[in-house]
Enzyme design. Structure first.
Site, PDB file in Angstrom:
ATOM      1  CG  ASP A   9      -2.467   1.296   1.524  1.00 48.83           C
ATOM      2  OD1 ASP A   9      -2.591   1.776   0.549  1.00 48.83           O
ATOM      3  OD2 ASP A   9      -1.532   1.442   1.725  1.00 48.83           O
ATOM      4  CG  ASP A  11      -2.243   8.263  -0.049  1.00 45.56           C
ATOM      5  OD1 ASP A  11      -0.553   8.183   0.336  1.00 45.56           O
ATOM      6  OD2 ASP A  11      -2.811   8.623  -0.134  1.00 45.56           O
ATOM      7  CG  ASP A 197      -2.617   2.030   6.607  1.00 49.44           C
ATOM      8  OD1 ASP A 197      -2.677   2.064   5.129  1.00 49.44           O
ATOM      9  OD2 ASP A 197      -3.195   3.175   6.695  1.00 49.44           O
TER      10      ASP A 197
END
Length: 259
Positions: A9, A11, A197
């Site tokens: 991922d 961001d 996240d």
């Protein structure tokens, strides 16, 4: 012999949640390139966003996964994706009763300046974020019960909503996990390390051979995942690119990959 690939991922994971800085991970990225370990970006970002960022990260030779699994950006980018799927999402939204539709405001309804203010991106980057081909991200401002009704109505049209680090993204259900094995196979990888996240990362974290949940103090932590107790999935203490680097180096070291 195992050949590893990393699926990550952006961001809040490889990029700092607030500043989008990735430089704390630069030494690890350089070592990965030297070791021949490909890094596959997997993000809610559009093809227009991922292409330049991938070049900046030194990953232009590796396919990337865009719009939460909606599509794949081939090496070198440049190709303009077919936008028919995004048009179908917008048609499903337009077909909802007004009272269900009203609390959702998508990027396509916002100006470039509004998207820039909401995301913290410069306007040039915000324009790329609005350049959708597969999905429609936005913000939900209504009540929780109304959101459930909104989701049910869209589901009747085959459209699903996925919660990311900041936005509710509407699409036809493809996930990062759906794409990552496809991309890894094209690269000849036999083992995958996934890092993320947010809730839209959970599928890829759960199906990868090893995984790491990168700390993000700007959002609620993910609930415990099934394989955390067994050690297949770990959590970082440091957030963003610093935590990313620590997790990558630890897991690959445990797997016998020299960086």
């Amino acid at each position: 012999m195992h050949r590893w690939a990393i699926v990550t991922d952006l961001d809040g994971t490889l990029l700092d949640h607030a500043t989008y800085d990735w430089t704390p991970a630069a030494p690890t990225l350089a070592r990965l390139r030297a070791a021949g370990v490909p890094v596959i970006l997997a993000s809610s970002k559009t093809a227009a966003e991922i292409g330049p960022l991938r070049d900046t990260l030194g990953l232009s030779g590796v396919p990337a996964i865009c719009e939460n699994g909606g599509g794949i950006v081939p090496p070198g980018a440049g190709a303009t994706p077919d936008r028919a799927e995004h048009a179908r999402v917008m048609a499903a939204l337009a077909g909802l009763p007004a009272e269900l539709r009203a609390p959702f405001r998508g990027f396509s309804e916002m100006s470039v300046a509004e998207v820039a203010a909401l995301t913290g991106l410069p306007e040039r980057e915000a324009a790329r974020a609005r350049d959708r081909a597969f999905t429609e991200p936005g913000v939900w401002t209504g009540a929780k019960a109304a959101r459930a009704a909104f989701a049910r109505a869209l589901g009747a049209a085959g459209v699903a909503g996925r919660e990311g680090g900041r936005f509710l993204t509407l699409g036809f259900g493809a996930t990062k996990a759906d794409r990552m094995r496809e991309v890894a196979a094209s690269l000849g990888a036999t083992h995958l390390l996934a890092l993320g996240d947010a809730p839209n990362d959970v599928e890829m974290l759960e199906v990868a051979d090893r995984a790491a949940i990168v700390a993000n103090p700007h959002r609620a932590p993910l609930p415990p995942l099934e394989d955390e107790a067994a050690g297949r999935i770990l959590r970082t203490r440091a957030p963003g690119p610093e935590g990313w680097s620590c997790a990558v180096e630890r897991i690959l070291c445990e797997a016998g990959v020299a960086l």
